[in-house]
Design an enzyme around this catalytic site. Sequence first.
Site, PDB file in Angstrom:
ATOM      1  N   GLN A 150      -7.884  -0.183   3.710  1.00  0.00           N
ATOM      2  CA  GLN A 150      -8.700  -0.851   4.735  1.00  0.00           C
ATOM      3  C   GLN A 150     -10.055  -1.345   4.217  1.00  0.00           C
ATOM      4  O   GLN A 150     -10.866  -1.843   4.996  1.00  0.00           O
ATOM      5  CB  GLN A 150      -8.916   0.090   5.937  1.00  0.00           C
ATOM      6  CG  GLN A 150      -7.655   0.363   6.739  1.00  0.00           C
ATOM      7  CD  GLN A 150      -7.092  -0.891   7.424  1.00  0.00           C
ATOM      8  OE1 GLN A 150      -7.796  -1.881   7.612  1.00  0.00           O
ATOM      9  NE2 GLN A 150      -5.821  -0.843   7.781  1.00  0.00           N
ATOM     10  N   THR A 192      10.545  -7.752 -11.966  1.00  0.00           N
ATOM     11  CA  THR A 192       9.921  -9.060 -12.211  1.00  0.00           C
ATOM     12  C   THR A 192       8.752  -9.255 -11.262  1.00  0.00           C
ATOM     13  O   THR A 192       8.858  -8.992 -10.068  1.00  0.00           O
ATOM     14  CB  THR A 192      10.971 -10.187 -12.032  1.00  0.00           C
ATOM     15  OG1 THR A 192      12.030  -9.936 -12.956  1.00  0.00           O
ATOM     16  CG2 THR A 192      10.373 -11.559 -12.293  1.00  0.00           C
ATOM     17  N   CYS A 223       5.469   4.314  20.005  1.00  0.00           N
ATOM     18  CA  CYS A 223       6.396   4.252  21.144  1.00  0.00           C
ATOM     19  C   CYS A 223       7.810   4.572  20.682  1.00  0.00           C
ATOM     20  O   CYS A 223       8.297   3.971  19.746  1.00  0.00           O
ATOM     21  CB  CYS A 223       6.404   2.851  21.732  1.00  0.00           C
ATOM     22  SG  CYS A 223       4.792   2.108  21.800  1.00  0.00           S
ATOM     23  N   HIS A 273      -2.084  -7.790   2.175  1.00  0.00           N
ATOM     24  CA  HIS A 273      -2.004  -8.431   3.503  1.00  0.00           C
ATOM     25  C   HIS A 273      -3.107  -7.947   4.438  1.00  0.00           C
ATOM     26  O   HIS A 273      -3.285  -8.488   5.526  1.00  0.00           O
ATOM     27  CB  HIS A 273      -0.615  -8.247   4.132  1.00  0.00           C
ATOM     28  CG  HIS A 273      -0.287  -6.884   4.660  1.00  0.00           C
ATOM     29  ND1 HIS A 273      -0.391  -6.577   5.992  1.00  0.00           N
ATOM     30  CD2 HIS A 273       0.149  -5.765   4.044  1.00  0.00           C
ATOM     31  CE1 HIS A 273      -0.008  -5.319   6.177  1.00  0.00           C
ATOM     32  NE2 HIS A 273       0.321  -4.800   5.007  1.00  0.00           N
ATOM     33  N   SER A 329      -3.630  -3.037  -0.454  1.00  0.00           N
ATOM     34  CA  SER A 329      -2.532  -3.850   0.050  1.00  0.00           C
ATOM     35  C   SER A 329      -3.088  -5.218   0.433  1.00  0.00           C
ATOM     36  O   SER A 329      -4.009  -5.312   1.250  1.00  0.00           O
ATOM     37  CB  SER A 329      -1.928  -3.165   1.281  1.00  0.00           C
ATOM     38  OG  SER A 329      -0.939  -3.981   1.831  1.00  0.00           O
ATOM     39  N   GLY A 342       0.824  -1.211   0.000  1.00  0.00           N
ATOM     40  CA  GLY A 342       0.000   0.000   0.000  1.00  0.00           C
ATOM     41  C   GLY A 342       0.859   1.262   0.000  1.00  0.00           C
ATOM     42  O   GLY A 342       0.515   2.257  -0.646  1.00  0.00           O
ATOM     43  N   THR A 343       1.964   1.217   0.711  1.00  0.00           N
ATOM     44  CA  THR A 343       2.852   2.382   0.777  1.00  0.00           C
ATOM     45  C   THR A 343       3.335   2.750  -0.621  1.00  0.00           C
ATOM     46  O   THR A 343       3.322   3.925  -1.007  1.00  0.00           O
ATOM     47  CB  THR A 343       4.048   2.065   1.706  1.00  0.00           C
ATOM     48  OG1 THR A 343       3.532   1.701   2.993  1.00  0.00           O
ATOM     49  CG2 THR A 343       4.985   3.241   1.838  1.00  0.00           C
ATOM     50  N   ASN A 355      -7.603   3.869   9.272  1.00  0.00           N
ATOM     51  CA  ASN A 355      -7.186   2.581   9.837  1.00  0.00           C
ATOM     52  C   ASN A 355      -7.279   2.534  11.357  1.00  0.00           C
ATOM     53  O   ASN A 355      -7.410   1.471  11.939  1.00  0.00           O
ATOM     54  CB  ASN A 355      -5.754   2.243   9.396  1.00  0.00           C
ATOM     55  CG  ASN A 355      -4.796   3.392   9.568  1.00  0.00           C
ATOM     56  OD1 ASN A 355      -4.995   4.472   9.000  1.00  0.00           O
ATOM     57  ND2 ASN A 355      -3.761   3.191  10.353  1.00  0.00           N
TER      58      ASN A 355
HETATM   59  N1  PLP Z   1      -2.746   2.879   4.251  1.00  0.00           N
HETATM   60  C1  PLP Z   1      -3.474   2.418   5.271  1.00  0.00           C
HETATM   61  C2  PLP Z   1      -4.800   3.043   5.576  1.00  0.00           C
HETATM   62  C3  PLP Z   1      -3.000   1.371   6.049  1.00  0.00           C
HETATM   63  O1  PLP Z   1      -3.738   0.922   7.080  1.00  0.00           O
HETATM   64  C4  PLP Z   1      -1.758   0.795   5.723  1.00  0.00           C
HETATM   65  C5  PLP Z   1      -1.267  -0.302   6.567  1.00  0.00           C
HETATM   66  O2  PLP Z   1      -0.246  -0.391   7.086  1.00  0.00           O
HETATM   67  C6  PLP Z   1      -1.034   1.311   4.636  1.00  0.00           C
HETATM   68  C7  PLP Z   1      -1.563   2.355   3.925  1.00  0.00           C
HETATM   69  C8  PLP Z   1       0.302   0.761   4.245  1.00  0.00           C
HETATM   70  O3  PLP Z   1       0.169  -0.492   3.621  1.00  0.00           O
HETATM   71  P1  PLP Z   1       1.434  -1.460   3.495  1.00  0.00           P
HETATM   72  O4  PLP Z   1       1.733  -1.998   4.830  1.00  0.00           O
HETATM   73  O5  PLP Z   1       1.004  -2.529   2.537  1.00  0.00           O
HETATM   74  O6  PLP Z   1       2.530  -0.648   2.913  1.00  0.00           O
END
Ligand code: PLP
Length: 411
Positions: free
Chosen positions: A181, A239, A327, A203, A201, A74-75, A153
């Site tokens: 999300q 790839t 933290c 996962h 994303s 997602g990042t 999130n």
């Molecule tokens: N955006 C949101 C709203 C998320 O909850 C997350 C989770 O960590 C991310 C982006 C980033 O996704 P990733 O961990 O696949 O880079």
Amino acid sequence: MKSHGIRYFDNNATTQVAPEVFEAMTPFLTSQWGNPSSAYSLGHDAAEAVNVARERAAALLNSDPREVVFTSCGTEGNNTALRSALEVSPGKRHILTTSVEHSATIKYCQYLQRSGFEITLLPVESDGSIDLHLLEKSIRPDTALVSVMWANNETGVLFPIEEIAAICRSREVLFHTDAVQIPGKLKIDVKSLGVDFLSLSAHKFHAPKGIGLLYIKRLSRFQPYVIGGQQERGLRGGTENVPGIVGLGRAAELAVANLDVEDRRVRAMRDRLENTILRTIPGTTRSGAREPRLPNTSNIAFDSVEAEGILLKLDQIGICVSSGSACTTGSLEPSHVLTAMGLNAARARGSIRFSLGVYNTDDDVDYVLKHLNPIIAELRAESPRAEIRSESQHPSSKTRQRQREHQVSVD
Ligand code: PLP
């Protein structure tokens, strides 16, 4: 299938790989290890599997398969959308986003700001919502992109993406939404949403880590971020992660199939958990609007107690949750999301996020409800800070101690 002894209430951080997903991926980790770009049949078979997964991902989005670009996470999707919008319009140097985005957007915006671009972070109301008039007023002639997450999130609060997309269209500004999300929790239809870019994303919806996608509306001007080979039709070099892509495709199918379950069964469990905590434990408050909200998320502030203490105690009895703090060694930084909503530092530091998923059961909810009240009472009876110190020295909290030593944040 359940991890032994674990009651997992942190599905917004990551999710368990579904057995069906694992099964679909296995051949591509064993016998079918070809490179999709290779000319022989081992390669063709891998390319075919990627095509099938792309169609399944497109079905999740209601998009054309050609609008799906696989990414690593997602990042990467968020970074790519922001960077591309600036690069395709060199005269535009402004990005409009919100103060409650994930660090995958906010930290990248801070980086862009250091490189000379201008960023506006829209404030939020105390219930986590945004003011659409303010959003519209904040669009400037040099705004390259508006980026607003679909669901937060930490609180689960939903933003009105369709309306924001309409505003952006009328102002001829590109619009990206971080929908990380959403899959499995809400229906996605990019056609009716009207967004230009959307990040996911895998996962977060029962596929493995390290694979995601960016939806890019057809014919949009786009500049790739990862430059190399002609993979993904030249839109993302590197790839292909074939097993990951296959897993994402299978997880996309399951997300569509399980949508009803998440909305009814998961929502009912979340509501029972939240309502019982708020009713039976004194000094508790929900953060964020009750609705519109993701069906699986509940963020609760516990007065006069540090969330880290709660988290550690719950961990010792096999319950996984997140706290509303980041933290750093020796100190707890309150969450930027809760702070933006106006929670004071003490309340933000006493906040716990419960995020449920399709593998949770009523028995899991009963287990949390049985143990939480005495844990809160015990922690309140002691000095919260002293509690955290003694817990962090306990061998069973080794993992949490590691978190303390390195900065972590709520995902
Ligand atoms: N955006 C949101 C709203 C998320 O909850 C997350 C989770 O960590 C991310 C982006 C980033 O996704 P990733 O961990 O696949 O880079």
